[in-house]
Design an enzyme around this catalytic site. Structure first.
Site, PDB file in Angstrom:
ATOM      1  N   CYS A 262      35.925  15.874  34.820  1.00 26.77           N
ATOM      2  CA  CYS A 262      33.926  16.134  35.477  1.00 26.77           C
ATOM      3  C   CYS A 262      32.795  15.658  34.414  1.00 26.77           C
ATOM      4  CB  CYS A 262      34.582  17.958  34.931  1.00 26.77           C
ATOM      5  SG  CYS A 262      35.552  19.343  35.633  1.00 26.77           S
ATOM      6  N   ILE A 263      32.980  16.181  33.010  1.00 29.49           N
ATOM      7  CA  ILE A 263      31.707  15.834  32.644  1.00 29.49           C
ATOM      8  C   ILE A 263      31.553  14.115  32.669  1.00 29.49           C
ATOM      9  CG2 ILE A 263      30.268  15.612  30.619  1.00 29.49           C
ATOM     10  CD1 ILE A 263      31.047  18.372  31.633  1.00 29.49           C
TER      11      ILE A 263
END
Length: 440
Positions: A262-263
């Protein structure tokens, strides 16, 4: 429509827990994955994911409510299906939707009237309607009329024992109100609240907002950590003090970089799509730049510590990295900052070994950015390896690691995640990210 028969395409960190959750609530579930080895392991009752207990998998197999296959033809038997495949970026940090396209193309020959298709893979706003829909409509069926189509972002947090697929609230948006309502009804069968939104684009953007919120705040504390080092202030003490405020503050922590899917990935999905609208997400991209620069700072800190305390440089230095998973207590090493840190150490001539209780093998390099790929094997955390190392670099602070022993037997420790906090000093000199350099 009851939607009692469910298909899940992609049996990884998102798809496998979802498939077993639906089996637990009484659905007949078929999981499809192109990895024949993974499918064979699942059929034998062996879970490839630490968060999915073997007992849960075997119970689903025994009940007959879950089976795994490589054959998309099995989807003809289901009423609803989820697409849970990877969405990485390519060498130019542009979205790589090849897995999503392949999944949609795999569905087409078996798509029939009455099917429900839900995309869960994290992606940019517009993917469901601009990429998945046209592929599915090659079947001659129309989305929202002949079959239903929606987007519901996955919210899997590896290693989280409190929030899982059965109790984490869901968001969903369909191409029509009927698609939204039907997808929401299926999601509610897992027991968690479901928030309906007006379109797939809203649902897609909501997922990016969740992850970019984290990216920006992690970047903020990473930048403050660098400033605190120069000012001789301990960022970890600063955060603990700020946490005492009961409103208007949420604690984020600095570290060696960001990892997982995600990040590191999602901000680039949005920035890439934004350019289509002549919009440049400068704030978001700056946060990504700060986070991606942290491995370089860690290596500089290791180099500085070796020079100051042992009188030697990185070339020829023996470095033991502790933890290569992207976060503690997980076996997921995707996009882990440990990979870049180890590559940089190797490029500068260091000898590198690693220990991770959850990741037995770890690949370094081999993509468009890096040199030749190497596969390393986790070494035991014993006296021999701790004495071998000129410096131990703690990248991922797994609780399973005995840090008291590390501090007692190592010579020099660079701690990037405050894993040694509160441990009485042993023989090791401890250098912490975001804190003043020690006197000795």
């Amino acid at each position: 429509m009851a939607d009692d028969r469910v298909g899940v395409i992609g049996l990884g960190y998102v798809g496998l827990p979802l498939a077993l959750a639906y089996a637990e609530v009484g659905c007949e579930v078929v999981g499809v994955d192109v990895d024949a080895g993974k499918v064979a392991a699942l059929r034998a009752g062996n879970s490839p994911i630490r968060d999915v207990p073997v007992e849960a998998l075997r119970a689903a197999l025994r009940s007959g409510r879950f089976r795994a296959t490589t054959d998309y033809a099995a989807l003809a038997e289901v009423e609803a299906m989820f697409i849970c495949v990877p969405t990485p970026y390519d060498a130019m940090r542009a979205p790589d939707l090849s897995y999503v396209r392949a999944a949609a193309e795999g569905i087409v020959p078996y798509l029939r009237r009455g099917h429900l298709v839900i995309l869960q893979s994290t992606t940019y706003p517009g993917t469901t309607e601009e990429v998945v829909r046209p592929i599915l409509e090659r079947s001659g069926l129309a989305a929202g009329e002949d079959f239903d189509l929606a987007f519901s972002p996955e919210r899997i947090d590896p290693g989280n024992r409190e929030w899982g697929v059965r109790n984490t609230p869901k968001v969903v948006g369909g191409v029509t109100p009927r698609s939204t309502a039907r997808a929401a009804a299926l999601l509610r069968r897992l027991g968690a609240p479901v928030h309906e939104v007006s379109s797939p684009r809203v649902a897609e953007m909501s997922k990016l907002l969740e992850n970019i919120f984290r990216s920006v705040n992690i970047a903020l504390v990473n930048e403050l950590a660098l400033l605190c080092e120069r000012m001789g202030i301990d960022i970890w003490e600063v955060i603990e003090a700020a946490k005492t405020k009961p409103f208007g503050f949420m604690a984020f922590y600095p570290g060696p970089g960001v990892g997982g899917h995600c990040i590191p990935v999602d901000p680039y999905y949005l920035s890439w799509k934004a350019r289509e609208y002549d919009f440049y997400t400068k704030f978001i991209e700056l946060a990504a730049e700060v986070n991606q620069a942290m491995p370089f700072h860690v290596v500089h800190k290791v180099e500085e510590a070796l020079d100051r305390f042992l009188g030697k440089g990185l070339r020829g230095a023996q470095v033991l990295v502790l933890g290569v998973a992207f976060k503690r207590e997980v076996d997921d090493a995707r996009n882990s900052p440990a990979e870049r840190i180890m590559e940089l150490l190797l490029e500068r001539g260091a000898q590198v070994a690693y220990h991770d209780p959850y990741v037995p093998r770890f690949r370094v390099g081999g993509d468009a950015f890096r040199r030749e790929q190497q596969e390393l094997t986790s070494v035991p955390l014993n006296e021999e390896w701790l004495r071998w190392a000129d410096v131990v670099v703690i990248v991922t602070g797994h609780r399973a690691v005995d840090y008291e022993r590390v501090v007692r037997e190592a010579r020099l420790v660079v701690d990037t995640c405050n894993a040694t906090a509160g441990i009485p000093h042993g023989s090791a000199i401890i250098v912490r990210l975001g804190a003043p350099m020690p006197d000795r």
